[in-house]
Scaffold this active site. Structure first.
Site, PDB file in Angstrom:
ATOM      1  N   ASP A 178     -15.182 -24.285   5.834  1.00  0.00           N
ATOM      2  CA  ASP A 178     -16.232 -23.314   5.491  1.00  0.00           C
ATOM      3  C   ASP A 178     -17.506 -24.088   5.178  1.00  0.00           C
ATOM      4  O   ASP A 178     -17.466 -25.146   4.527  1.00  0.00           O
ATOM      5  CB  ASP A 178     -15.835 -22.459   4.290  1.00  0.00           C
ATOM      6  CG  ASP A 178     -16.835 -21.331   4.054  1.00  0.00           C
ATOM      7  OD1 ASP A 178     -16.697 -20.294   4.732  1.00  0.00           O
ATOM      8  OD2 ASP A 178     -17.747 -21.500   3.225  1.00  0.00           O
ATOM      9  N   GLU A 212     -21.708 -23.730   3.907  1.00  0.00           N
ATOM     10  CA  GLU A 212     -22.842 -22.964   3.405  1.00  0.00           C
ATOM     11  C   GLU A 212     -24.098 -23.599   3.991  1.00  0.00           C
ATOM     12  O   GLU A 212     -24.178 -24.834   4.140  1.00  0.00           O
ATOM     13  CB  GLU A 212     -22.892 -22.994   1.879  1.00  0.00           C
ATOM     14  CG  GLU A 212     -21.642 -22.440   1.199  1.00  0.00           C
ATOM     15  CD  GLU A 212     -21.330 -20.997   1.565  1.00  0.00           C
ATOM     16  OE1 GLU A 212     -22.284 -20.257   1.898  1.00  0.00           O
ATOM     17  OE2 GLU A 212     -20.154 -20.606   1.539  1.00  0.00           O
ATOM     18  N   HIS A 250     -18.668 -17.152  -1.727  1.00  0.00           N
ATOM     19  CA  HIS A 250     -19.742 -17.780  -0.952  1.00  0.00           C
ATOM     20  C   HIS A 250     -19.989 -19.234  -1.364  1.00  0.00           C
ATOM     21  O   HIS A 250     -21.106 -19.724  -1.255  1.00  0.00           O
ATOM     22  CB  HIS A 250     -21.048 -16.974  -1.054  1.00  0.00           C
ATOM     23  CG  HIS A 250     -20.956 -15.616  -0.441  1.00  0.00           C
ATOM     24  ND1 HIS A 250     -20.889 -15.414   0.912  1.00  0.00           N
ATOM     25  CD2 HIS A 250     -20.891 -14.388  -1.024  1.00  0.00           C
ATOM     26  CE1 HIS A 250     -20.801 -14.118   1.155  1.00  0.00           C
ATOM     27  NE2 HIS A 250     -20.794 -13.472  -0.002  1.00  0.00           N
ATOM     28  N   ASP A 290     -14.136 -20.479  -0.490  1.00  0.00           N
ATOM     29  CA  ASP A 290     -13.968 -19.645   0.707  1.00  0.00           C
ATOM     30  C   ASP A 290     -12.963 -20.257   1.679  1.00  0.00           C
ATOM     31  O   ASP A 290     -12.210 -19.529   2.343  1.00  0.00           O
ATOM     32  CB  ASP A 290     -15.316 -19.456   1.398  1.00  0.00           C
ATOM     33  CG  ASP A 290     -16.230 -18.495   0.634  1.00  0.00           C
ATOM     34  OD1 ASP A 290     -15.833 -18.059  -0.462  1.00  0.00           O
ATOM     35  OD2 ASP A 290     -17.326 -18.182   1.138  1.00  0.00           O
TER      36      ASP A 290
END
Length: 604
Positions: free
Chosen positions: A50, A52, A191, A196
């Site tokens: 994951d 960001e 998030h 996540d």
């Protein structure tokens, strides 16, 4: 698959620097994995990723946080997490969602500094997993490219795509938070990358348990089930479980052994599995529903596979093959053997002393050939069998100057025989005069500004040249008693034996084999491809296209394999002009059609 216990960082503090924890697990092999290896899901190492980022564009925006959870056999074997300095300001709108600020990433490594450790952690034997995987893989791919690394090259599983197929009637939303709740994940997505990634792992395990109940136990199974439109179709994928990743032909058979469909592929395993869910056409659904068994034959080359397919379709006429449903009824052109010969279109030649050309293809093609010859010849066009007495009434073609009128004695039988002999020479000997007359007629029509008729004559000229060229090449091949050819392919040579236009043997042999050794080897294998039934025009055309390839080497010839010289130059000159022109006209037509559709769409 058992769901692993949550990692110790599930509710712990955020990482201030790169964090990598390893747990005992199976050692990674040195070989890079691919979906074609199709390991069991339980034995697969999943790297759940994951990211960001500062936005949605891989080109403009940058990565701010990375989280990876590595798991195998239901157990977490390692985790990787770090904040990343993006080198650009983090928008407040992104901060409001992720909680990551410029102050948090200050002093953290750039993505260029993180990538070596990340790639080492991912390894080459993992399957990359992500929720909405295209987002994460595009950002990671862009970062790798900017840093000068090659593409990652790992197989990818998108939990969104799997969930869409598995849970389409159970959940309204495929968002990670909703799926985590659905599978009772102890980790709630927030998030942040590592959290996540952990939640995505729990979702993956829940999805794998569901598809496992339907028989999906390997990576190939999971991929095929994700693409499938029907559980019933997917359950039949076991029919092709043993199909090899090799070129060949395949047959779908019904419960009573009826051949339903015949096809070829350069990779039998990939192509056959696609039928059981990956192909959403209604016709394929019907085919799979009726299929009780699938068999296949591995071939040494694509040309062998194609010819086996042609023969199987001709022998079985499978109802799901379009060529069986609407077979091309090839015909021949015949110059009749009678007092006053004429051109006729017939289904097959006979031993009647007539002159034949063909097979020339479909009947419509033969009719256009007849029209082209009549354009430049006064050969009679009527179908009446004329008496030697020449006491028949005339027709309008005499008044138009299109016929010498042998019916009423305007031309003698001897003089008419000269006209018919000229046509016979065009069909089986030297067509130079025919092509020249058609070319001159086209120019005359163009000078008279009769451009549509000139274009029609040009098409007829091209048709005559291509038909005669194909017929001459085919007759030359059919006349050869034995022809052995080969093409080097790596350390091997793909070899063929052709006899009288039929493929009789094919195989792969070492490049170092002598001519005699190759010929003896293929003669011994001739029973493998023993032809049955009539010679198919399509088989001859396939062989011609293959044998005339630039990389084909002749090993042995029994007899003579050569094209006729007479008329060859005239045919070649016509084809050199008309073939590229026809291709350009087709491209222009397609372009105009697309523009027409686009204009209509805009107007609507």
């Amino acid at each position: 698959m058992a769901t692993p216990r949550p990692g110790r960082r599930s509710g712990g503090p955020r990482p201030d620097g790169p964090v990598r924890t390893a747990r005992p697990g199976p050692a990674a092999g040195p070989r890079q994995l691919s979906l074609h290896d199709s390991p069991a899901l339980f034995d697969t190492t999943f790297a759940v990723l994951d990211l960001e980022t500062t936005g949605l564009s891989p080109d403009r925006d940058r990565i701010t946080e990375i989280g990876v959870v590595k798991a195998r056999g239901g157990d977490v074997v390692g985790e990787f997490a770090t904040l990343v300095h993006p080198g650009v300001p983090i928008p407040t709108s992104i901060t409001s969602v992720t909680g990551i600020t410029d102050a948090m990433v200050a002093g953290h490594p750039s993505i260029e500094a993180v990538l070596p450790t990340l790639l080492e952690f991912l390894g080459t034997d993992s399957v990359l997993v992500a929720h909405n995987a295209s987002f994460d893989t595009r950002f990671l791919g862009a970062a790798l490219a900017r840093a000068g690394y090659p593409a990652l090259g790992l197989p990818v599983i998108d939990t969104v795509a799997v969930a869409r197929r598995v849970l389409r009637d159970e959940v309204r939303s495929l968002r990670l938070a909703r799926l985590a709740q659905h599978f009772r994940s102890p980790v709630t997505p927030d998030h942040r990358a590592l959290t996540d990634a952990r939640a995505t792992l729990h979702v993956l395990h829940g999805l794998v348990e569901r598809v496992g109940a339907l028989g999906a136990t390997t990576l190939d199974d999971l991929r095929d089930y994700t693409r499938s439109s029907s559980d019933k179709a997917f359950r039949k994928v076991s029919l092709v479980a043993a199909a090899p990743s090799a070129p060949g032909t395949y047959r779908f058979l019904g419960p009573d052994g009826e051949v339903l469909y015949v096809g070829t592929s350069g990779d039998l395993r990939t192509r056959l599995r696609r039928y059981f869910g990956g192909d959403r056409r209604r016709r394929i659904d019907d085919l799979v529903r009726e299929t009780a068994r699938v068999d296949w034959t591995v071939t040494s080359s694509a040309i062998e596979a194609n010819i086996r397919e042609v023969r199987a379709i001709a022998a079985h006429r499978p109802r799901y093959n379009r060529r069986s449903k609407f077979p091309e009824r090839v015909v021949h052109l015949k110059l009749t053997n009678e007092a006053f010969p004429r051109l006729s279109v017939v289904s097959a030649p006979r031993d009647d002393g007539a002159t034949y050309l063909g097979p020339v293809g479909a009947r419509s093609r033969a009719v256009r050939l007849v029209e082209a010859i009549h354009d430049v010849s006064t050969l009679r066009q009527c179908t009446t069998r004329l008496r030697v007495a020449q006491d028949h009434p005339t027709c309008v073609l005499r008044d138009l100057g299109r016929c010498d009128s042998p019916c009423d004695g305007t031309i003698t039988r001897a003089d008419y025989a000269v006209v018919a002999g000229e046509v016979a020479e065009w069909l089986t000997g030297d067509p130079t005069t025919l092509l020249e007359r058609l070319h001159d007629r086209m120019l005359d029509l163009a000078r008279d500004r009769r451009f549509e008729e000139a274009a029609r004559t040009r098409r007829r000229l091209a048709l005559v040249a291509s038909t005669l060229d194909r017929d001459r090449r085919a007759r030359a091949l059919v006349a050869v008693r034995e022809l052995v050819v080969g093409r080097v392919d790596g350390d091997d040579r793909a070899v063929l034996r052709v006899a009288h236009g039929r493929l009789t043997a094919a195989g792969r042999v070492p490049v170092a084999w002598s001519r005699e050794h190759v010929v003896d080897h293929l003669r011994a294998r001739s029973s493998d491809l023993a032809p049955a039934g009539d010679l198919e025009r399509e088989e001859v055309d396939l062989l011609l296209a293959h044998l005339e390839g630039a990389d084909i080497q002749v090993v042995a010839v029994a007899g003579t394999w050569s094209h006729p010289v007479r008329g060859g130059r005239a045919i070649g000159e016509v084809l050199a002009v008309t073939t590229p022109l026809a291709s350009q006209l087709r491209r222009d037509h397609h372009l105009l059609e697309r523009r027409h559709v686009a204009t209509r769409t805009s107007a609507a």
